[in-house]
Design an enzyme around this catalytic site. Sequence first.
Site, short mmCIF file in Angstrom:
data_model
loop_
_atom_site.label_atom_id
_atom_site.label_comp_id
_atom_site.label_asym_id
_atom_site.label_seq_id
_atom_site.Cartn_x
_atom_site.Cartn_y
_atom_site.Cartn_z
N HIS A 32 25.28 126.11 30.36
CA HIS A 32 25.32 124.74 29.87
C HIS A 32 26.69 124.13 30.17
O HIS A 32 27.60 124.18 29.33
CB HIS A 32 25.07 124.72 28.36
CG HIS A 32 23.74 125.26 27.96
ND1 HIS A 32 23.46 126.62 27.97
CD2 HIS A 32 22.60 124.65 27.53
CE1 HIS A 32 22.21 126.81 27.56
NE2 HIS A 32 21.67 125.64 27.29
N HIS A 72 26.25 127.05 23.05
CA HIS A 72 25.84 126.92 24.44
C HIS A 72 27.02 126.53 25.34
O HIS A 72 26.94 126.68 26.56
CB HIS A 72 24.70 125.90 24.58
CG HIS A 72 25.02 124.55 24.00
ND1 HIS A 72 24.83 124.24 22.68
CD2 HIS A 72 25.51 123.44 24.58
CE1 HIS A 72 25.18 122.99 22.45
NE2 HIS A 72 25.61 122.48 23.60
N GLY A 120 25.08 129.76 18.41
CA GLY A 120 23.91 129.51 19.25
C GLY A 120 22.85 128.75 18.50
O GLY A 120 22.49 127.63 18.90
N LEU A 122 21.85 126.18 16.47
CA LEU A 122 22.68 125.02 16.15
C LEU A 122 22.78 124.78 14.65
O LEU A 122 21.81 124.86 13.92
CB LEU A 122 22.14 123.78 16.86
CG LEU A 122 22.20 123.81 18.39
CD1 LEU A 122 21.63 122.53 18.99
CD2 LEU A 122 23.63 124.03 18.86
N ASP A 160 26.15 116.89 18.75
CA ASP A 160 25.10 116.12 18.10
C ASP A 160 23.98 117.02 17.59
O ASP A 160 23.44 116.79 16.50
CB ASP A 160 24.52 115.09 19.08
CG ASP A 160 25.57 114.11 19.57
OD1 ASP A 160 25.95 113.23 18.79
OD2 ASP A 160 26.00 114.23 20.73
N ASN A 190 29.11 113.17 22.61
CA ASN A 190 28.96 112.85 24.03
C ASN A 190 27.67 112.09 24.34
O ASN A 190 27.36 111.84 25.49
CB ASN A 190 29.04 114.12 24.89
CG ASN A 190 27.95 115.12 24.57
OD1 ASN A 190 26.89 114.77 24.05
ND2 ASN A 190 28.18 116.38 24.89
N HIS A 265 23.39 118.84 30.68
CA HIS A 265 23.48 119.65 29.46
C HIS A 265 23.21 121.13 29.72
O HIS A 265 24.01 121.99 29.36
CB HIS A 265 22.50 119.14 28.40
CG HIS A 265 22.39 120.03 27.20
ND1 HIS A 265 23.18 119.88 26.09
CD2 HIS A 265 21.58 121.09 26.94
CE1 HIS A 265 22.88 120.81 25.20
NE2 HIS A 265 21.90 121.55 25.69
N ARG A 358 15.48 142.54 -12.05
CA ARG A 358 16.49 141.49 -11.97
C ARG A 358 17.47 141.60 -13.14
O ARG A 358 18.66 141.30 -13.01
CB ARG A 358 15.85 140.11 -11.95
CG ARG A 358 15.05 139.76 -13.19
CD ARG A 358 14.62 138.30 -13.22
NE ARG A 358 13.75 138.04 -14.37
CZ ARG A 358 13.61 136.86 -14.94
NH1 ARG A 358 14.29 135.83 -14.49
NH2 ARG A 358 12.79 136.69 -15.96
N SER A 385 18.19 132.75 -13.72
CA SER A 385 16.95 133.46 -13.40
C SER A 385 17.19 134.71 -12.57
O SER A 385 16.45 135.69 -12.67
CB SER A 385 15.99 132.53 -12.66
OG SER A 385 15.59 131.46 -13.48
N GLU A 412 19.76 126.90 0.03
CA GLU A 412 19.55 128.31 0.37
C GLU A 412 19.99 128.67 1.78
O GLU A 412 20.63 129.71 1.99
CB GLU A 412 18.07 128.69 0.19
CG GLU A 412 17.61 128.83 -1.25
CD GLU A 412 17.08 127.53 -1.82
OE1 GLU A 412 16.54 127.55 -2.94
OE2 GLU A 412 17.20 126.49 -1.14
N ASP A 470 3.83 129.76 -11.94
CA ASP A 470 4.41 128.91 -10.89
C ASP A 470 3.52 128.84 -9.65
O ASP A 470 3.69 127.96 -8.81
CB ASP A 470 5.80 129.40 -10.50
CG ASP A 470 6.87 128.87 -11.44
OD1 ASP A 470 6.64 127.83 -12.07
OD2 ASP A 470 7.93 129.51 -11.55
N HIS A 474 5.36 129.72 -5.17
CA HIS A 474 6.49 130.54 -5.61
C HIS A 474 6.18 132.04 -5.60
O HIS A 474 7.03 132.84 -5.97
CB HIS A 474 6.92 130.13 -7.02
CG HIS A 474 7.73 128.87 -7.05
ND1 HIS A 474 7.26 127.68 -6.54
CD2 HIS A 474 8.98 128.62 -7.50
CE1 HIS A 474 8.19 126.74 -6.70
NE2 HIS A 474 9.25 127.29 -7.28
#
Length: 661
Positions: A32, A72, A120, A122, A160, A190, A265, A358, A385, A412, A470, A474
Site C-alpha cells: 500500500h 497497511h 492492520g 483498522l 480515514d 488524505n 492506496h 463469578r 455483576s 467492550e 434476560d 444475553h
Amino acid sequence: MEKNEMKEMEKLALGAIRATVIDVTNRAKSGHPGMALDAAPTMLALYRDHLVADPSRPEWINRDRLVFSSGHASALLYTMLHVTGYDVSKEDLMAFRQLGSRTPGHPEVGVTAGVDASGGPLGQGIAQAVGMAIAEVSIRGRYDEGEKLMGHYTYCLCGDGCLEEGISQEAISLAGHLRLNKLILFYDENGATLDGPTSDSLTENVKLRFLSAEWNVLEVEDGEDIDKISEAIAEAKQSKAFPTVIIVHSKIGFGSKNEGSHVTHGSPLGEEDGAYAKERYGYSYPPFEIPREVYEYFGKTFVIRGNKAYDDYEEFLGDYRLTHKKEFAELCDAFDRKVEGYLPPRPEFAPDYKKASRQTSGEYLSALLPSLPFTLGGSADVAGSTNTNVKGIERFDSTNTAGRDMRYGIREFAMAAINNGILLHGGIVAYCAAFFVFADYMKPALRMAALQELPSIYILTHDSLAVGEDGPTHQPIEQLAMLRAIPNFNVFRPADGNEVVAGYEVALESKKTPTALILSRQGLPLLYTSDVDKAKKGAYLVYGKEDAEFEVIATGSEVRLVLDALNEIETIAPRIKVISMPSFELFEAQDEEYKASILSCDYEKRMSVECGSTFGWAKYAKHNFGVDRFGASGKVDMVLGEYGFTKDNIAKLIEEMVLGK
C-alpha cells in the site's frame, strides 16, 4: 550547516524514504504505497525532531511508543526503522511481504525490531495506543519520582479508515475523559479510502468530533511542510490537560501520476510511475540505494538523542535502585511479569461452599490485588455483576493515576484493545471484565491479543442459559466454540471454587497466551474431588475408576449436574467415570500419555455435556449434549428444564449410551 544545506539534506532524506517505499512495494508487487508516501513528511519530522528511542535497545522501557494504526502503511515504518538504525536491513526491505521475512505485510510486534504494536485491523491501533498511554501514566503515578521513572510519549498514526471504525470513537472518547495528555495522534487526512474518495462515505467534521471528546486539535494544512508538522508536534507535547490530534492534510500517493487518487492506496506504482515519482522528488539513485548522508542525517538527530536519553535514564535508574530498593525490584518484576512471589495463598474452601464462580472470582481478586501491586483492570460498566469492584482498590482516573480500578464504560471492544495496549507497553498485569455474550463485541481484540502473544486476562461472566430472564440476547450459546477456535488462546470454564483458582493461576503465570475465565451466575457446589493442580492440566478425573467402561466429559456447572444425574442411575454408575475439562487448550498441551490416561475409553463410549454449542466436542466424544439453538427468556430452572439440563434428563441420556438404547 547552512539553512539551504539543511533544506537540501531534508529533501534528500525525504526523497530516499519515499523512493524506498516505492522500491519496497514494487519489488513485492504488493503493498500500500499511497499513505506510506503521503505520510513520509510526518514521520521524518517525528523521527528527526521528537521521537525518543534507542535503536540499539528497542525494548527500553522508557522509550516513546509509536503505533501504526494504519498498518497497511508498513513500508513507510520499515523504511524509517532502516534509515534510523534499527535492526532492519536492506535485505529485510527487499523481502517485504515474503514468507518468513522480518517485514510482513502489516507490522507485527515481536517480528520486527522497533515495532511496538501489531497493526492492520483498522482502528485497533488507536485503542492500543490509548492503552499504552494509560500504562505510562499509571506507572508514573504509582511510584516516587514517577516522572523520571516513566515519562514518555505515545504516538499513533491513523487515517480515514481508522476513524470510520467504531472502535476508534470508543477509544478516543475514553482517552479524552482520562486526560491522556502525552498521547499524540496523527490523522493523515488524505481524502481517500480503498474504494474511492472519502466523500463517498464520510462528511462529518472530524475536528469537532475530537473537540467534543475533549481533545486538543491542531491542523497542518500542507502535509509537505515538515517544519509546520514539527512545530505542531512540539505544541502537542506542551499540552497539560488533553490528548492531541494533529490533522495533517496530505495527498495520497504523493509524487505519483495518480497523486490524490484512491488508486494509489493498495497497489504498487509500478516501474514507470515509480520512476516518474522519483523524478518529482529529485531522487536519482538506483533502487534500494540510500546515500550515506541520509543515515548520518538521522544518526546525528534521532540516534544521538535516543542514546543520550537512554544513558541519562540508566544513570537515574542506578541511583533509584539504591534509594528505592523495594520499588525498583517491584518495577523489574512487573516488566518481567514475575508474579509468583506476589500471589496470595490458595484458599481452602469449606465442604459446603457453594457460590457462583463469578463470586469466587471476586473473592480471589480481593486477595490478589492487595498482594500484586502492578495490576490494572476493570469492566465495561458491569463491575457489580462481574464482581470486579474490589473494596479498597482506588479508581484510576485523571485525578488519581495511582488507582488500579478502571471504569471503561460501555465500550467492550475498545476495552479489550486498550487492555492489549497496556500489556504491549509492559509493567502491568492487565485484566478486563464483561458479560460472556459480549465477547462478540470483543472478539477482534481477543484475536489480536493471541496474535501478539499478550497474556491478557478476560473475566467473562453469566456463562450460559442460566442467565435466565434476560433471554436469548444475553444467553451465550456459540461463544465458547468461538473462543476455542482462536489459536494461542486459553478458554477456562471452572466447575467450582478450586477450579476458579486454577484458572487464575494459569492466567497469571502465562507469559504469551491470553486466558478467558468463563464464569457462572448460579451457585456451584464444591466438588469433593476437585484439585487446583489437576485442573491446570485442562482435564482430570473427578468421579469413578480409571478403568471404567464409559466416560462423561463436562465443564462448568454441568460437571455437578452430571454427578447428580449418576445418583439417579446407581446401578450403572460404577461403569462410568466423569471428567472435568475446564480447558480444551490446556488439555491438548499435555503429553500423549497423560491425555490417553484421562480419555481412555473407546470414542463411542464417551459423552460430552455442556450448556452451549456442541460444535467442537466431536473431537472428544461420540455423544454430545448441548445447546444448538438460541436461548429463551424465563425463570432459570424453567429455561434449563426446557433445554434438557436437568439431572433426570442427563441420567436418561447416560443410561441410553451405556445400555445402547
